[in-house]
Design a protein around this motif. Structure first.
Motif, PDB file in Angstrom:
ATOM      1  N   VAL A  11      38.563  44.938  32.484  1.00 26.76           N
ATOM      2  CA  VAL A  11      38.315  43.768  33.324  1.00 26.76           C
ATOM      3  C   VAL A  11      38.958  44.017  34.672  1.00 26.76           C
ATOM      4  O   VAL A  11      40.127  44.385  34.749  1.00 26.76           O
ATOM      5  N   LYS A  13      39.514  42.116  38.437  1.00 26.31           N
ATOM      6  CA  LYS A  13      39.415  40.848  39.171  1.00 26.31           C
ATOM      7  C   LYS A  13      39.251  41.165  40.652  1.00 26.31           C
ATOM      8  O   LYS A  13      40.024  41.930  41.225  1.00 26.31           O
ATOM      9  N   ASN A  22      36.872  34.133  43.087  1.00 25.31           N
ATOM     10  CA  ASN A  22      37.358  35.217  42.245  1.00 25.31           C
ATOM     11  C   ASN A  22      36.247  35.572  41.270  1.00 25.31           C
ATOM     12  O   ASN A  22      35.648  34.677  40.653  1.00 25.31           O
ATOM     13  N   TYR A  24      35.517  38.147  37.992  1.00 25.16           N
ATOM     14  CA  TYR A  24      35.969  39.104  36.994  1.00 25.16           C
ATOM     15  C   TYR A  24      34.771  39.958  36.602  1.00 25.16           C
ATOM     16  O   TYR A  24      33.691  39.428  36.317  1.00 25.16           O
ATOM     17  N   ASP A  72      36.136  30.136  38.748  1.00 24.33           N
ATOM     18  CA  ASP A  72      35.990  31.572  38.907  1.00 24.33           C
ATOM     19  C   ASP A  72      34.681  31.976  38.232  1.00 24.33           C
ATOM     20  O   ASP A  72      34.047  31.164  37.555  1.00 24.33           O
ATOM     21  N   CYS A  74      32.490  35.288  36.127  1.00 23.95           N
ATOM     22  CA  CYS A  74      32.630  36.523  35.362  1.00 23.95           C
ATOM     23  C   CYS A  74      31.265  37.151  35.138  1.00 23.95           C
ATOM     24  O   CYS A  74      30.310  36.460  34.759  1.00 23.95           O
TER      25      CYS A  74
END
Length: 128
Positions: A11, A13, A22, A24, A72, A74
């Motif tokens: 992972v 960031k 942000n 991920y 955030d 991902c």
């Protein structure tokens, strides 16, 4: 051509200052993603629906102790060499970010969409 599946979960960031987000970037097996989400106490209501997919893009809601709330994002790609899945998930990422920032995601804004997509695709692809 056979794709080689990523075995090591990773992972990264990344912070993007223009939209103050942000992101991920996770690569590896779904089981490893699920373990990471659990370890980080990231609630994802439809987590099990990701099982069997090649990748996904989702929002991570952050309720902070001071009462503030941030989101955030991902991107997860099971096989980090699969650029097709990465491209697909980058489109979802741009759509999620634009939606959270009230930026139109439609044909009238296609140049901004494609430039932001290219930014994320290049940034994440070079991280493999």
């Amino acid at each position: 051509r056979k794709m080689v599946k990523t075995k090591k979960f990773r992972v990264i960031k990344l912070y993007e200052p223009v939209f103050d987000v942000n992101v991920y970037y996770a690569t590896g097996w779904f089981k490893q993603l699920r373990e990471w989400l659990d370890k980080e106490k990231i609630a994802l209501d439809e987590k099990e629906k990701l099982n069997g997919l090649d990748g996904a893009c989702f929002c991570i809601d952050n309720h902070k102790k001071d009462g503030t709330f941030t989101v955030d994002f991902c991107i997860w790609v099971e096989d980090k060499t699969n650029i097709y899945t990465l491209a697909h998930e980058c489109i979802h990422l741009v759509e999620h970010i634009f939606g959270r920032r009230s930026v139109p995601f439609d044909g009238h804004n296609d140049e901004t969409i494609t430039q932001y997509f290219e930014f994320w695709f290049r940034k994440l692809h070079e991280k493999k």
